[in-house]
Write an enzyme that holds these catalytic residues in place. Structure first.
Site, short mmCIF file in Angstrom:
data_model
loop_
_atom_site.label_atom_id
_atom_site.label_comp_id
_atom_site.label_asym_id
_atom_site.label_seq_id
_atom_site.Cartn_x
_atom_site.Cartn_y
_atom_site.Cartn_z
N GLU B 49 0.87 -1.16 0.00
CA GLU B 49 0.00 0.00 0.00
C GLU B 49 0.91 1.22 0.00
O GLU B 49 1.70 1.42 0.92
CB GLU B 49 -0.87 -0.03 1.26
CG GLU B 49 -2.04 0.90 1.18
CD GLU B 49 -2.95 0.72 2.38
OE1 GLU B 49 -3.67 -0.29 2.44
OE2 GLU B 49 -2.90 1.58 3.26
N ASP B 60 -5.45 10.80 9.13
CA ASP B 60 -4.23 10.14 9.59
C ASP B 60 -3.72 10.75 10.89
O ASP B 60 -3.89 11.93 11.15
CB ASP B 60 -3.14 10.25 8.51
CG ASP B 60 -3.39 9.27 7.38
OD1 ASP B 60 -3.32 8.06 7.64
OD2 ASP B 60 -3.67 9.73 6.25
#
Lengths: 412, 270
Positions: B49, B60
């Site tokens: 990823e 995040d």
């Protein structure tokens, strides 16, 4: 690519109440671009607001707070001396600076805190730039006995220290944000991170008409009290509607609050005033509507300041409250269809208006509002004495005197 | 069969869960990324990823935010990330690559231009964090037309009707976020995850990856026992932080390789 469905028209065929649509779209703008981790909470909020906006008890409680706690209606004030000095259209000021906490922000925080209460949330979080929304959130949290955490960029904390102290006195925790550009957009990122982590008990009070649906709609609805009062006051005090409305636009909540109730009044022109910072041509500004392109940030599609790679770029404005790279999606739509005009005022022009407001009218305007005043004066000068404009004096400038003094080399 | 489908089919035959490490492209320097990708494959990565840097990664946590800031200090763009994938493909044509990022860089490039370039570069799947199913139909269609898998997130707070919608739109695999919060946050609750996976499996035959909150080899092994793939990010990316002091990428490569290998071995023992 995305293309607009609504075209520039004479606006008589637009049903203004049909925007946003059920998914929060103002044509290509708006919508709900949030991580799946937030969609549960956003869905809860959408359902709660859809129910409560037509709930008589909720509305009655909101209206009562606006009247007895905020001190509404705020006056529509004829700035006669300044009008005379300018020599053009009659200048009226909508005095949101006289609200409790000193700005229009409180209208929205009261609405959202009531939503939080009805939804059974015990903790409030907010982001703030200039600190006005943070103070308004801390205020209402104190009054309702709720825990309150305010996220604020490190840069803004330094330039708005009086408001930081006010929030602390009100019992709020101010968390400094040191990521990215350390300003409003980063505070918003951090508040979203908090929300996603504490969705069960936390209500996120967004301070402007941006963010994922339903925020742009519900913040607008809470702020339209400004325009509804102004419209009625204009009719009562002058016997007619104004020729033009002027308001500053950072995220755009005070502007949409003033504009929205006049949208169907085709003869009322509208001017949203962005921060031109050091000048639109220098690139050092905060004027996405004047200089940006549509993109996606903070939950909605709207005009943004970004680079060719789609990275958000740093904004510049003497006014912390306008220092934001995005703008409420409804403004983006009003720009695209041509219903409102978006212009920009430099730091220097805003500072001149700040001083003029004090000397002609004895009013200390916020630096944000000084942008609207500066454009309002420019516009009025080109108009006739039998015309009239309303400038939204969205907040008071006591919080800015340290900034002004520093700019002028004065030590307090 | 797509690279993702093929990889999951092969692993299923071996009765193994996929190990999917995340790194941010261009972190800490752009020249490091492709080498690091090959090194991760050598140390047990089944799928990679690759994070596309974005200035405002609101979903995040601090570890990934800092990684993106390090990459953006080198002005790593979406175009640069696709070039890295192309370079990787010169030596590795089997390991699936999923891009994970935010929508604005893709909007800026244009959906069609992005899909074309990503397919040519050798990207297999695209996960756009701030694009929930409600807003995804236009991009999903274009990705599908270019044989790119559409990876969507499902969360503990996703209701059953939402899970259904997510499952319908997804291809390649479905990414279950194992806890409330941001990347790199608390430790996940295995029993809760297991229960939710059961619900999701009732709606789709797609493989399910689990990520967020997997911090060590034993948790990776436990999650690997109930999911089809284990996604690890912050626990790897935090080792990139040492670069600021010692400018030593070889050290990062070694440490991250060791962490991954330990996860792989523990997962395979179970």
């Amino acid at each position: 690519m995305l293309t607009m469905k609504t075209k520039k028209t004479d606006f008589s065929d637009i049903d203004w109440s049909a925007f946003p649509d059920a998914a929060g779209h103002f044509d290509i703008h708006g919508g709900c671009f949030a991580a799946e981790t937030l969609m549960g909470a956003i869905g809860d909020l959408q359902r709660a607001y859809t129910t409560l906006k037509n709930n008589a008890n909720f509305q009655a409680e909101f209206d009562e707070d606006l009247k007895y706690y905020v001190g509404r209606p705020s006056p529509l004030y004829h700035a006669k001396r300044w009008t005379e000095a300018v020599g053009g259209a009659q200048i009226y000021l909508k005095r949101e600076d006289l609200n409790h906490t000193g700005a229009h922000k409180i209208n929205n925080t009261i609405g959202q805190a009531l939503l939080a209460k009805y939804m059974g949330k015990s903790r409030i979080i907010a982001e703030t730039g200039a600190g006005q929304h943070g103070v308004a959130s801390a205020t209402i949290a104190a009054r309702m006995g709720m825990e309150c955490v305010v996220y604020m960029g490190e840069v803004d904390i330094a330039r708005q220290s009086p408001n930081v102290y006010r929030m602390k006195l009100l019992g709020a925790e101010v968390r400094s944000v040191s990521s990215g550009s350390k300003t409003l957009k980063d505070a918003l990122n951090e508040a979203m991170r908090d929300w996603v982590t504490n969705v069960d008990d936390t209500f996120y009070i967004i301070g402007t008409v941006a963010g994922p649906h339903p925020y742009p709609m519900l913040v607008r609805d809470f702020q339209t009290i400004i325009g509804r009062e102004a419209r009625q006051q204009s009719l009562e005090q002058t016997g007619r509607l104004p020729d033009a409305l002027v308001a500053c636009v950072g995220g755009g909540s005070n502007a949409i609050g003033l504009f929205h109730p006049f949208l169907a009044d085709a003869d009322v022109a509208m001017y949203g005033v962005e921060a031109a910072g050091e000048g639109l041509e220098t690139g050092k500004h905060a004027a996405p509507l004047c200089k940006g392109t549509p993109g996606v940030l903070h939950g909605n599609r709207t005009y943004l300041m970004d680079d060719d790679d789609g990275q958000i770029i740093e904004t510049h404005s003497v006014s912390a409250g306008l220092d934001y790279p995005g703008v409420g999606p409804e403004h983006s739509w009003l720009k695209d269809i041509g219903r409102a005009n978006y212009v920009a005022i430099t730091d220097d022009e805003a500072l001149t208006a700040f001083h003029d407001a004090m000397r002609y009218e004895g009013i200390i305007p916020a630096l944000e509002s000084s942008h609207a005043l500066a454009y309002g004066v420019k516009l009025a000068a080109k108009m006739q004495a039998d015309q009239q404009i309303i400038v939204n004096l969205s907040g008071r400038g006591d919080k800015d005197i340290n900034t002004i003094a520093a700019l002028e080399g004065i030590t307090l | 069969m797509s690279r993702l489908a093929l990889r999951f089919a092969t692993l299923k035959e071996q009765n193994k869960a996929a190990l999917i490490p995340y790194i941010t492209a261009g972190d800490p320097v752009p020249t490091f990324t492709v080498d690091m990708m090959h090194h991760m494959v050598k140390n047990g990565a089944d799928i990679i990823e690759l994070g596309v840097p974005f200035s405002d990664p609101a979903a995040d946590g601090p570890t990934i935010q800092l990684a993106m800031e390090r990459a953006l200090a080198h002005k790593v763009s979406l175009t640069d990330v696709l070039a890295m994938v192309s370079t990787f493909r010169q030596q590795d044509n089997e390991t699936p690559i999923v891009l994970m990022g935010y929508l604005n860089p893709i909007e800026k490039m244009g959906y069609l231009a992005f899909a074309k370039a990503a397919a040519v570069a050798g990207v297999d799947g695209v996960l756009t964090v701030d694009l929930p199913p409600e807003e995804a139909s236009a991009l999903a269609l274009i990705l599908q037309q270019h044989q790119l898998d559409r990876i969507f997130l499902a969360a503990p707070t996703s209701t059953l009707p939402r899970l259904k919608k997510i499952a319908e739109l997804s291809s390649g695999f479905l990414y279950y976020v194992s806890l409330k919060g941001i990347t790199g946050a608390n430790i996940l609750n295995v029993a809760e995850v297991e229960q939710k996976l059961k619900a999701i499996r009732g709606m789709t035959d797609l493989p399910i990856g689990v990520g967020f909150g997997i911090k060590d080899a034993s948790t990776a092994a436990t999650v690997g026992g109930i999911a089809d793939a284990v996604v690890v990010g912050s626990v790897l990316v935090k080792h990139f932080e040492t670069y600021e002091h010692d400018k030593d990428t070889a050290h990062i490569q070694q440490v991250v390789g060791e962490v991954l290998l330990a996860m792989r071995q523990t997962m395979d023992e179970v």
